[in-house]
Design a protein around this motif. Structure first.
Motif, PDB file in Angstrom:
ATOM      1  N   HIS A   1     -21.942 -51.330 -10.321  1.00 26.57           N
ATOM      2  CA  HIS A   1     -20.797 -50.426 -10.228  1.00 26.57           C
ATOM      3  C   HIS A   1     -21.095 -49.153  -9.441  1.00 26.57           C
TER       4      HIS A   1
ATOM      5  N   ILE B   1     -22.604 -58.057  -7.889  1.00 30.18           N
ATOM      6  CA  ILE B   1     -21.552 -57.771  -8.859  1.00 30.18           C
ATOM      7  C   ILE B   1     -21.658 -58.791  -9.989  1.00 30.18           C
TER       8      ILE B   1
ATOM      9  N   ASP C   1     -16.761 -55.017 -19.074  1.00 29.81           N
ATOM     10  CA  ASP C   1     -16.008 -54.891 -17.828  1.00 29.81           C
ATOM     11  C   ASP C   1     -14.813 -55.822 -17.912  1.00 29.81           C
TER      12      ASP C   1
ATOM     13  N   HIS D   1     -12.972 -57.360 -15.826  1.00 28.32           N
ATOM     14  CA  HIS D   1     -12.854 -58.539 -14.965  1.00 28.32           C
ATOM     15  C   HIS D   1     -13.804 -59.674 -15.327  1.00 28.32           C
TER      16      HIS D   1
ATOM     17  N   SER E   1     -15.363 -56.713  -3.594  1.00 27.64           N
ATOM     18  CA  SER E   1     -15.034 -56.669  -5.032  1.00 27.64           C
ATOM     19  C   SER E   1     -15.166 -58.047  -5.677  1.00 27.64           C
ATOM     20  N   CYS E   2     -15.247 -58.054  -7.002  1.00 24.93           N
ATOM     21  CA  CYS E   2     -15.441 -59.318  -7.720  1.00 24.93           C
ATOM     22  C   CYS E   2     -14.266 -60.264  -7.551  1.00 24.93           C
TER      23      CYS E   2
ATOM     24  N   CYS F   1     -14.134 -50.688  -4.463  1.00 23.24           N
ATOM     25  CA  CYS F   1     -13.213 -51.204  -5.486  1.00 23.24           C
ATOM     26  C   CYS F   1     -12.916 -50.119  -6.507  1.00 23.24           C
ATOM     27  N   LEU F   2     -13.952 -49.373  -6.907  1.00 20.49           N
ATOM     28  CA  LEU F   2     -13.694 -48.274  -7.836  1.00 20.49           C
ATOM     29  C   LEU F   2     -14.266 -46.955  -7.365  1.00 20.49           C
TER      30      LEU F   2
ATOM     31  N   ASN G   1      -8.783 -55.602  -6.892  1.00 17.87           N
ATOM     32  CA  ASN G   1      -7.802 -56.054  -7.874  1.00 17.87           C
ATOM     33  C   ASN G   1      -6.912 -54.954  -8.446  1.00 17.87           C
TER      34      ASN G   1
ATOM     35  N   ARG H   1      -7.763 -44.991  -7.511  1.00 20.75           N
ATOM     36  CA  ARG H   1      -8.783 -46.000  -7.795  1.00 20.75           C
ATOM     37  C   ARG H   1      -9.854 -46.045  -6.696  1.00 20.75           C
TER      38      ARG H   1
HETATM   39  S1  SF4 Z   1     -13.287 -54.797 -10.590  1.00 23.78           S
HETATM   40 FE1  SF4 Z   1     -14.379 -53.680  -9.052  1.00 23.78          FE
HETATM   41  S2  SF4 Z   1     -15.606 -52.270 -10.260  1.00 23.78           S
HETATM   42 FE2  SF4 Z   1     -14.968 -53.852 -11.664  1.00 23.78          FE
HETATM   43  S3  SF4 Z   1     -16.622 -55.385 -11.598  1.00 23.78           S
HETATM   44 FE3  SF4 Z   1     -15.097 -55.964 -10.087  1.00 23.78          FE
HETATM   45  S4  SF4 Z   1     -15.852 -55.106  -8.199  1.00 23.78           S
HETATM   46 FE4  SF4 Z   1     -16.873 -54.050  -9.843  1.00 23.78          FE
END
Ligand code: SF4
Lengths: 195, 458
Positions: free
Chosen positions: B63, B107, B128, B130, B339-340, B403-404, B422, B428
């Motif tokens: 992260h 990730i 997390d 996701h 991102s994931c 992503c964040l 996402n 964000r």
């Molecule tokens: S949503 Fe973004 S911050 Fe959260 S695990 Fe996935 S890539 Fe990382």
């Protein structure tokens, strides 16, 4: 965890739907490795301009509103699983959040930190918003034992639901972790009996 | 009794049930990262308890890591401390860590499947949201708060109420230019961001049956954005083929036995769900979001809808957009592919295929961030890095990145960023940043054109 039974307080309204955890506590404040001090950055980007001056139009900067009950629009706490959101609310001094809907993970996080999420109907929520806008000092009572949220001055009584186990935890100030530790034998037994 | 995929996996993990209360659910794998674990390790310290099952934990740093010069010490002091604390905690408690510099780092939701840690029929949790990504394997996977991370540390279990079940069926043939990301953005735009609250969602129908594992992960990843605890897709031959041969996957006879079991997991014919929705694949076109929650999405060629709702207005104000206007042809200045949700090799292949032979618009800054070291290696092995570099895209090292925006990869205030991540929440991707969620191909196309284009239009 602190015990929770009765509470009477004025309310702080945030009339916005889908308040996500990135608004409650922006990601750039998640670098701490302990749980303290998050209240300072609660709703950071709504509360402060980028030069750190308070935004006068945001309710937390409006002295006519105060109290430990936050009343917020539908679907509160959606988004990330960051428990920092619950820590920030608790650290700031909120003990109850009222909304017509809570995101699942937030709800669990809140309960694990002694914050009671109270779900009311959309109609009751808009009623609450208008009561507060008419009189910012109006107080609400939360009776956890009776599972009752009320605004006596307006004759408003709202029974709320709460999982019996979670209620027991809040009233006694128990953590889930203590319960799970007491179940170690059953857990080991489960592990041994799996195929 | 006829059971759903979800029922089968859940029921087989119940240690016991508290009357009128939650179940004690056994957790097979626990994934951790630097941001949501330190306070949970502190709980172990404070209470003086042991880590119950260190072998069932996998840790990585993702992260809060830089995506440049990962071999150097992290510049930002707080980030450095968080990452080094993870290393110390993992050493102290005997947890397997794929930290910065490790060939398996990445990730958390990319590396779990990639290493074969994620397998059908498991329960997987991570601090997390996701974590829902892993549901693509027919796994019950969901995000938890830090208190729960501590609970799993202490007992390898969680106290949870069994969620309700929902099935979202999408059948028929997809338009050839529609990507898995478009499918899930479409579903969320139809159902809204709270439709799934209290539910676990099974994605069913020919569209998901024909999808690659990478595509299924993209879909399940975003199930949380419709409010669900998680998403699942029944394991099938595509799943078994993906898992087989991976580092931590079962091997030989053990694998055969497992596959025989995994084949029993799909939902029984006639099993019932609490809630059901169905969509026709033919209605789906490339999607993009215009607002500040992932449900505010439209077909790229559509106009932004209008609404009297105050929250809706607030979102459009933040985005600097007008109801009734078009996003098509709107100029953008940033593109983020990562991102994931979309940082697996398939995503970069799709982007590269579109980009090949073209040149990025001079007014766009375009970032490509692989989901893991293994994906990064694969990008080079397939020569995709050359394609990206030739076109003017910046290829970075693995992590959550923009992503964040916890690290330096922030989008400036007011700038429009077409992002494959996402969440398009306010701020964000950086304070004041305006995020437009889309698929990797749509993002690549926006970088080339310097504006939003509909890749299905020609
Ligand atoms: S949503 Fe973004 S911050 Fe959260 S695990 Fe996935 S890539 Fe990382």
């Amino acid at each position: 965890m602190e015990k929770f039974t009765l509470l009477e307080s004025s309310m702080v309204p945030i009339h916005v739907e889908n308040i996500d955890t990135d608004q409650i506590i922006p990601a750039r404040f998640l670098k701490a490795t302990d749980r303290n001090g998050f209240g300072e950055n609660l709703f950071r980007d709504w509360r402060f301009a980028s030069d750190d001056t308070p935004k006068s139009d945001f309710v937390l900067n409006d002295t006519s509103f105060s109290g430990s009950i936050l009343v917020a629009g539908n679907n509160f706490g959606c988004g990330s699983s960051r428990e920092h959101a619950a820590w920030a609310l608790a650290d700031y001094g909120f003990k109850v959040v009222v909304s017509s809907f809570f995101a699942d993970i937030f709800k669990g996080n809140a309960l694990n930190n002694g914050i009671l999420p109270i779900q009311v109907s959309p109609k009751e929520l808009s009623q609450l918003f208008s009561l507060i806008s008419d009189n910012s000092a109006i107080t609400a009572k939360v009776d956890l034992e009776a599972q009752l949220f009320s605004v006596p001055a307006a004759n408003l009584r709202i029974p709320f639901e709460l999982n019996a186990y979670k209620k027991m935890c809040l009233i006694n100030g128990y953590d889930d972790i203590d319960y799970l530790l007491s179940q170690q034998e059953a857990i080991e037994h489960f592990e041994q009996n799996r195929s | 009794m006829k059971k759903t995929l979800f029922d089968k996996v859940w029921d087989s993990h119940i240690v016991s049930s508290i009357e009128n209360g939650p179940d004690i659910l056994y957790i097979d794998k626990h994934l951790i990262h630097e941001v949501t674990s330190p306070q949970a390790f502190n709980v172990l310290e404070e209470k003086g308890i042991k880590l119950f099952r260190p072998d069932q934990i996998v840790a990585t740093a993702d992260h809060n890591v830089p995506t440049e010069d990962q071999h150097l010490p992290i510049q930002d002091a707080l980030s450095r401390k968080q990452v080094s604390q993870l290393t110390e905690n993992c050493e102290k408690y005997g947890v397997n860590l794929y930290g910065l510099g490790h060939p398996y780092q990445g990730i958390v939701h990319v590396i779990g499947p990639e290493l074969g840690v994620t397998q059908p029929g498991m329960t997987i949790v991570c601090g997390d949201s996701h974590t829902s990504t892993h549901g693509a394997f027919g796994t019950i996977a969901f995000g938890i708060g830090t208190s729960q991370v501590a609970q799993v540390f202490a007992s390898q279990c969680l106290l949870v109420n069994k969620p309700k079940s929902m099935r979202v069926t999408v059948s028929g043939d997809l338009h050839p230019d529609v990507q898995p990301k478009d499918v899930i953005l479409y579903v969320i735009s139809k159902l809204g961001t709270d439709a799934g609250t209290g539910h676990f969602v099974e994605f069913a129908g020919s569209v998901f049956e024909n999808m690659s594992m990478e595509g299924r992960m993209t879909v399940c990843n975003m199930s949380i954005e419709m409010g669900a605890r998680g998403g699942m897709i029944a394991p099938d031959q595509t799943t078994f083929d993906y898992v087989s041969g991976r580092e931590f996957a079962p091997k030989g006879d053990e694998l055969e036995r497992k596959i025989a079991h995994w084949k029993t997991l799909p939902t029984d014919e006639g099993a019932s769900f609490d809630t059901e929705f169905a969509f026709d694949a033919a209605d789906i076109r490339p999607m993009i979001t215009y607002g500040t929650n992932p449900g505010m999405g439209i077909k790229i060629s559509d106009n932004i809808p209008s609404s009297e709702d105050a929250s809706f207005q607030k979102a459009l104000n933040y985005m600097g957009l007008q109801a009734g206007s078009k996003l098509l042809d709107m100029e953008i200045s940033h593109v983020f592919i990562g991102s994931c949700t979309n940082s697996r090799i398939e995503d970069f292949r799709a982007a590269a295929q579109y980009i090949k032979g073209k040149q990025k618009s001079a007014s766009v800054s375009a970032l490509i961030v692989p989901g893991s070291q293994q994906v990064a290696k694969q990008i080079v092995a397939e020569g995709l890095d050359k394609v990206f570099e030739a076109a003017g895209f910046k290829l970075r090292q693995p992590g959550c990145s923009a992503c964040l925006a916890m690290n330096d990869d922030k989008i400036p205030a007011g700038a429009y960023c077409v992002s494959t991540s996402n969440r398009n929440f306010e701020g964000r991707q950086g304070q004041g940043a305006r995020t437009l969620l889309a698929s990797p191909v749509t993002a690549a196309a926006a970088a080339i054109a310097g504006k939003i284009v509909d890749v299905s239009a020609n």
